[in-house]
Structure formats: C-alpha cells, structure tokens
Design a protein around this motif. Structure first.
Motif: not given
Ligand code: UDP
Ligand code: MG
Length: 324
Positions: A10-12, A14, A79-80, A83, A103-104, A140, A204, A207, A211, A214, A218
C-alpha cells in the motif's frame, strides 16, 4: 512448478521512496524467479491509496517498463488497512501466495526468503515480527508499546510487534475474504482465520525517505478502531463498574447501620448517601446489561464466518479442502 508470489504494497504519498522500493523488490523477485523458488508469473503490486503526489504516475511508469510491476488505484484515500485489503483481495484470484509490506522499506525484504521457506513447508500465514525498535524514536517506541498493551488489555488479541509484514497463502486469503465486516482491523482478523501459522523475526529499519503517514493522532484512532471492531470488553467494563458501585452502596449502608448502633447519626445522611450510590450502581449495571445485548448485535451484524473447514476426510466423496 513453483508458486505465484504477489507482493502487495500500500502506498500513500510515497513518491520519495517508491523508486528505491521498486528497485529492491524487483531485485528480490527476479532473484527468486531465477532460483526457481517462485513462478515467473509473480508480481509486485503497488496499491495507490488516493495519493495526492506523483505516486500513481510512478506506478504506471513502472508497470509500463516491466510487467513484473502492477498497480491498483483506489478511488480515494481509504487508509492503510483498507488499501492493503483492497490489494490482497484484488490479487486473490491470481496469486498462490502473497507477501504484504509497507512501502517505506522499514520491513527487511530479505525476511521474505524465510517466509517463503515456511510457506513451502506448509505454513499458511507467516507473521513478520520486528526484533527490536532501536531505530524508532523514543516517542514512537513507547506509544507503540502502549498501543499493543492497551489492545491486549481491551481484549483485541494481536501478534506483539507485528505490523502488516506478512505472508498469506491463497486459502488464508479465501478465509479473509469470508470476513465481510466494514471496520476491518487486519492485524486482529488474520489470527482469527486459523490454519498453521508461524513467525519470522527481522530488524526494523528507519523509514527510507519521506514522513510517517501514521502520526500520533492517527495511531490513537487506529487503536480505537482495533478495540471497538474486535472486542466488546469496554461494555463489560461498564457492567463491572456498575457492580462495584452498587457494592459501595451496600458498604455505606453497613457502615451507617454500625454507626447508628453506636449511637452517632446525622439525620437523613444515610438515606441520601445510600440512595445516590445504589441508584448510580443500578443505572450503570442496567446500561451494562443493555450494552451486552448491543455487543451481541454488533458481533452478529459482522456476519463473520462461524468456522472454516480445513479438510474433510471422507472415503466416498474423496478428501477435499474446503470452506464453510
Ligand atoms: N499508508 C496508506 N494509506 C494511509 C496511510 C499509510 O496506504 O492512509 C501506507 C503507507 O504508504 C505505508 C504504510 O501504509 O506503505 C505504513 O505507513 P507508515 O510507514 O507511514 O507508518 P509507520 O511505519 O510510521 O507506522
Ligand atoms: Mg513506516
């Protein structure tokens, strides 16, 4: 014949990381294909979750350049979790096995080798679990730990330190497809599917670029979603509170009777104090009981599968794998 593996990402917004993610995944997938571990029909599927930047353009370009890449474009940001679900269910008819990841590049792509080995040994769901959170910021890390604790306390069982880096076989996806609920919290639903599952540990990373999508707000909403969609424990807590408060009223009554026997009384006090606590307790208790029924209705409306049959052994009709 090796199986068709579909990576689902899933990519938002990115666009900063996508070129690198695509490069590394392509390297991984071509390596696996060359080694004969996955079929040449395998795919890397990017799900564009209503990005407002150039993410979808990039996905289209990747697809045009190499058929290994494919893309799913959602009509708007959902939303993640949604998606990811959209990606998994879209590829379900074509994939023998899927691996979902962010995706990150925080998830170690190489851990997918071990996931695949377990899959070929007969495991249907392999959870990627991060070893430590050394690379996350202190904030975090602590908020995320509170998140897991709170979720577990509230009765929403999830795999500790597992995000959505996960391998799922076709039949696990079929099982997932049976869950028709709208408020879908994948991390809680997937363990409910059943079938043999296992865990793979990985480090892990930070990123790679861009940014976090989340932020704290959220994440809080995510926790609320998880709790309210998986568990009715908050309602049981109301019932419990009602019982406690009603007990307090009984204690006050006993206390006042004892005081009365000792000869020290304040006119009207006992009646008022006992009534306030007793009525409060009874109201909460009744709310809790009503809540229990609403909780049941809530769970009924989700129409979750009551069971998923893994195998039916029968000499006359042959052995078959099936679902309810
Ligand atoms: N993502 C998405 N839709 C959203 C928010 C996030 O598809 O509304 C995707 C985002 O592109 C990434 C994944 O969900 O691939 C996780 O997000 P992120 O890395 O920002 O979260 P974190 O690792 O900081 O918790
Ligand atoms: Mg991330």
């Amino acid at each position: 014949m090796s199986d068709r593996l579909f990576f689902v990402i899933p990519c938002y917004n990115e666009q900063e990381v996508l070129p690198e993610t695509a490069k590394r995944l392509e390297r991984k997938a071509t390596g696996l294909i060359a080694a004969g571990r996955i079929s040449p029909e395998s795919r890397i599927v990017f799900v564009n979750d209503g990005s407002t930047d150039g993410t979808w353009e990039m996905i289209k370009k990747l697809h045009a350049g190499n058929p290994l890449f494919s893309g799913v474009n959602l009509s708007r940001n959902r939303g993640h979790q949604n998606a990811l679900l959209a990606g998994l269910l879209t590829v379900r008819p074509y994939a023998d096995v899927t691996i979902s990841m962010d995706a990150d590049l925080q998830d170690d792509i190489d851990a997918s080798d071990e996931m695949l080995s377990k899959y070929y040994e007969g495991v249907d769901i392999v959870y990627g679990v991060r070893k430590a959170r050394g690379t996350d910021t202190f904030f975090k890390r602590t908020t995320a730990q509170c998140f897991y604790r709170l979720m577990n306390f509230m009765g929403a069982r999830t795999i500790y330190n597992h995000a959505d880096y996960r391998l799922m076989s076709r039949r696990a996806l079929d099982g997932l497809n049976e869950f028709g609920e709208v408020n879908l919290f994948l991390r809680g639903i997937v363990p409910m599917i059943g079938y043999p599952s296992d865990v793979v540990y990985y480090e892990r990373d930070k990123r790679f670029a861009g940014e976090s999508k989340y932020p704290f707000g959220k994440m809080l909403a995510f926790a609320m979603e998880g709790i309210t969609s998986l568990s009715t424990r908050p309602i049981q807590m109301i019932t419990g509170l009602g019982c406690v408060i009603f007990l307090v009223s009984l204690l006050i009554l006993a206390y006042s009777l004892a005081r009365h026997a000792m000869g020290s009384t304040v006119a009207g006090w006992t009646f008022l104090a006992v009534s306030i606590w007793a009525i409060g307790g009874l109201i909460l208790l009744s709310l809790g009981i009503i809540g229990e029924y609403i909780g049941k209705i809530y769970l009924e409306t989700k129409a979750r599968p009551r069971f998923i049959v893994e195998q039916f052994l029968d000499r006359e009709h042959g052995t078959r794998e099936g679902r309810a």
